[in-house]
Design a protein around this motif. Structure first.
Motif, PDB file in Angstrom:
ATOM      1  N   CYS A 242      39.230  45.483  34.154  1.00  0.00           N
ATOM      2  CA  CYS A 242      39.935  46.290  35.171  1.00  0.00           C
ATOM      3  C   CYS A 242      39.046  47.305  35.879  1.00  0.00           C
ATOM      4  N   GLY A 243      37.751  47.333  35.605  1.00  0.00           N
ATOM      5  CA  GLY A 243      36.902  48.430  36.074  1.00  0.00           C
ATOM      6  C   GLY A 243      36.641  48.470  37.565  1.00  0.00           C
ATOM      7  N   MET A 244      36.758  47.306  38.223  1.00  0.00           N
ATOM      8  CA  MET A 244      36.485  47.266  39.666  1.00  0.00           C
ATOM      9  C   MET A 244      37.793  46.984  40.411  1.00  0.00           C
ATOM     10  N   TYR A 245      38.883  47.517  39.859  1.00  0.00           N
ATOM     11  CA  TYR A 245      40.214  47.353  40.455  1.00  0.00           C
ATOM     12  C   TYR A 245      40.536  45.883  40.683  1.00  0.00           C
ATOM     13  N   ASN A 246      41.169  45.584  41.825  1.00  0.00           N
ATOM     14  CA  ASN A 246      41.580  44.200  42.045  1.00  0.00           C
ATOM     15  C   ASN A 246      40.438  43.327  42.576  1.00  0.00           C
ATOM     16  N   ALA A 247      39.202  43.773  42.315  1.00  0.00           N
ATOM     17  CA  ALA A 247      38.044  42.921  42.563  1.00  0.00           C
ATOM     18  C   ALA A 247      37.341  42.625  41.233  1.00  0.00           C
ATOM     19  N   SER A 248      37.981  42.948  40.108  1.00  0.00           N
ATOM     20  CA  SER A 248      37.317  42.830  38.799  1.00  0.00           C
ATOM     21  C   SER A 248      36.961  41.388  38.446  1.00  0.00           C
ATOM     22  N   GLY A 249      37.802  40.442  38.837  1.00  0.00           N
ATOM     23  CA  GLY A 249      37.536  39.038  38.512  1.00  0.00           C
ATOM     24  C   GLY A 249      36.294  38.529  39.240  1.00  0.00           C
ATOM     25  N   GLU A 250      36.251  38.783  40.553  1.00  0.00           N
ATOM     26  CA  GLU A 250      35.099  38.331  41.342  1.00  0.00           C
ATOM     27  C   GLU A 250      33.813  39.019  40.863  1.00  0.00           C
ATOM     28  N   PHE A 251      33.931  40.310  40.567  1.00  0.00           N
ATOM     29  CA  PHE A 251      32.759  41.069  40.105  1.00  0.00           C
ATOM     30  C   PHE A 251      32.252  40.505  38.767  1.00  0.00           C
ATOM     31  N   ALA A 252      33.187  40.110  37.893  1.00  0.00           N
ATOM     32  CA  ALA A 252      32.788  39.548  36.592  1.00  0.00           C
ATOM     33  C   ALA A 252      31.996  38.256  36.799  1.00  0.00           C
ATOM     34  N   ILE A 253      32.377  37.478  37.816  1.00  0.00           N
ATOM     35  CA  ILE A 253      31.651  36.235  38.093  1.00  0.00           C
ATOM     36  C   ILE A 253      30.302  36.526  38.751  1.00  0.00           C
ATOM     37  N   GLN A 254      30.302  37.416  39.744  1.00  0.00           N
ATOM     38  CA  GLN A 254      29.071  37.651  40.516  1.00  0.00           C
ATOM     39  C   GLN A 254      28.050  38.536  39.795  1.00  0.00           C
ATOM     40  N   VAL A 255      28.537  39.484  38.979  1.00  0.00           N
ATOM     41  CA  VAL A 255      27.624  40.429  38.321  1.00  0.00           C
ATOM     42  C   VAL A 255      27.683  40.248  36.797  1.00  0.00           C
ATOM     43  N   GLY A 256      28.885  40.298  36.241  1.00  0.00           N
ATOM     44  CA  GLY A 256      29.052  39.951  34.825  1.00  0.00           C
ATOM     45  C   GLY A 256      28.612  41.009  33.831  1.00  0.00           C
ATOM     46  N   VAL A 257      28.714  42.296  34.227  1.00  0.00           N
ATOM     47  CA  VAL A 257      28.463  43.360  33.232  1.00  0.00           C
ATOM     48  C   VAL A 257      29.580  44.399  33.345  1.00  0.00           C
ATOM     49  N   PRO A 258      29.943  45.067  32.207  1.00  0.00           N
ATOM     50  CA  PRO A 258      30.998  46.086  32.259  1.00  0.00           C
ATOM     51  C   PRO A 258      30.641  47.164  33.287  1.00  0.00           C
ATOM     52  N   SER A 259      31.578  47.467  34.183  1.00  0.00           N
ATOM     53  CA  SER A 259      31.304  48.422  35.266  1.00  0.00           C
ATOM     54  C   SER A 259      32.578  49.162  35.630  1.00  0.00           C
TER      55      SER A 259
END
Ligand code: DON
Length: 309
Positions: A242-259
């Protein structure tokens, strides 16, 4: 603290900086509007004490929603896991950070997770202390321990500016108070919440917080325990889901680190078990995350193969 400028990192910053043109600095809190659209900087802190940097890392900015990670850790230390998660959920939401919509779909109006505003307000409501001053002092003291920097304090103009305009957050509080999810005085809670958001830091401070979380709650230099390992695990997991709000899924794929991001343009990130990362770039994308910061983390993750997945 000695922190070396890194040429490879600088090259990535300059490439990512181009995207800052396409973003927008947050204006809903008037004092944030004065930030420089093109700023972009990063610091990395390793568990052996090394630090590398690129960009204008001395610049100060406010934590905003990054504070939600720290208040969650403090509230669990104060109240225990069971009590905290009886009042706030653990599930991601596809809604914007300040949405009120989901609260009415389940009664009692338990917010879905501690990283959206409704959930963060409940968490702040659970911090132990007799007054706003004391609760804030306890939060600052945790941050001083994690950053090894006792100069960190509130930026009062940002706090006041948000306090004067936080009517949506007030609405969330009154709704949840009506349903027994938060207790006590709403104005006091908004006072504390707007002050936690206005805690002022640099990229170094964020990176130092990140390395403590990466290192399972231990200070990497003194080996002193700052957070229980279990709490470090819980907050890192929320950062992923949930760390990047409603972009958390895409961020997990593109970056893949807790943020965890904030509307000031701050991003706290970490690479387990040994690297803390602090990024600042105030121009935001449409989801409210730093546009240059997200690009920079994508490039960094791809170049050094950082994804945890
Ligand atoms: O609650 C607010 O409006 C802010 N002070 C914090 C929100 C925030 O940083 C959301 N971030 N993307």
């Amino acid at each position: 603290m000695y922190c070396e400028t890194d040429d490879e990192l600088l090259e990535l910053v300059e490439r990512a900086r181009k995207y800052t043109e396409k973003g927008k600095v947050a204006s809903y809190i008037p004092a944030l509007e004065r930030a420089n659209q093109n700023d972009l900087s990063i610091a990395l802190y390793y568990d052996d004490g090394r630090c590398v940097r690129a960009g204008d890392v001395e610049k100060k900015f406010t934590l905003q929603s990054v504070s939600k990670v720290l208040t969650l850790a403090l509230a669990i230390m104060d109240r225990g896991e069971e009590e905290v998660f009886s009042r706030v959920g653990m599930e991601p939401t596809g809604d914007p950070f300040n949405s009120i919509a989901k609260l009415e779909t389940q009664i009692p109006a338990k917010p879905l997770n501690p990283m959206i505003n409704a959930g963060a307000l409940v968490v702040t409501n659970m911090i132990a202390g007799d007054s706003v001053h004391q609760k804030l002092g306890r939060l600052l003291s945790l941050i001083h321990d994690m950053t090894n920097n006792t100069d960190i304090d509130i930026e009062h103009e940002v706090a006041q500016s948000e306090y004067d305009t936080a009517n949506l957050n007030r609405s969330l509080c009154f709704f949840m108070k009506q349903h027994g999810i938060i207790q006590g005085d709403v104005e006091e809670l908004i006072d504390l919440y707007t002050k936690q958001c206005a805690i002022q830091v640099t990229c170094y401070d964020l990176a130092r917080i990140g390395v403590v979380l990466a290192n399972k709650g231990l200070d990497p230099q003194s080996n002193r325990r700052i957070l229980p390992e279990r709490i470090a695990t819980i907050v890192k997991t929320f950062m992923v889901t949930c760390g990047m709000y409603n972009a958390s899924g895409e961020f997990a794929i593109q970056v893949g680190v807790p943020s965890k991001s904030g509307v000031s343009g701050a991003i706290l990130a970490l690479v387990p078990p040994s690297i803390g990362v602090g990024v600042y770039g105030p121009a935001l994308n449409e989801k409210g995350n730093s546009i240059g910061g997200v690009k920079l983390l994508e490039m960094l993750s791809q170049r050094y193969d950082l994804s945890i997945f």
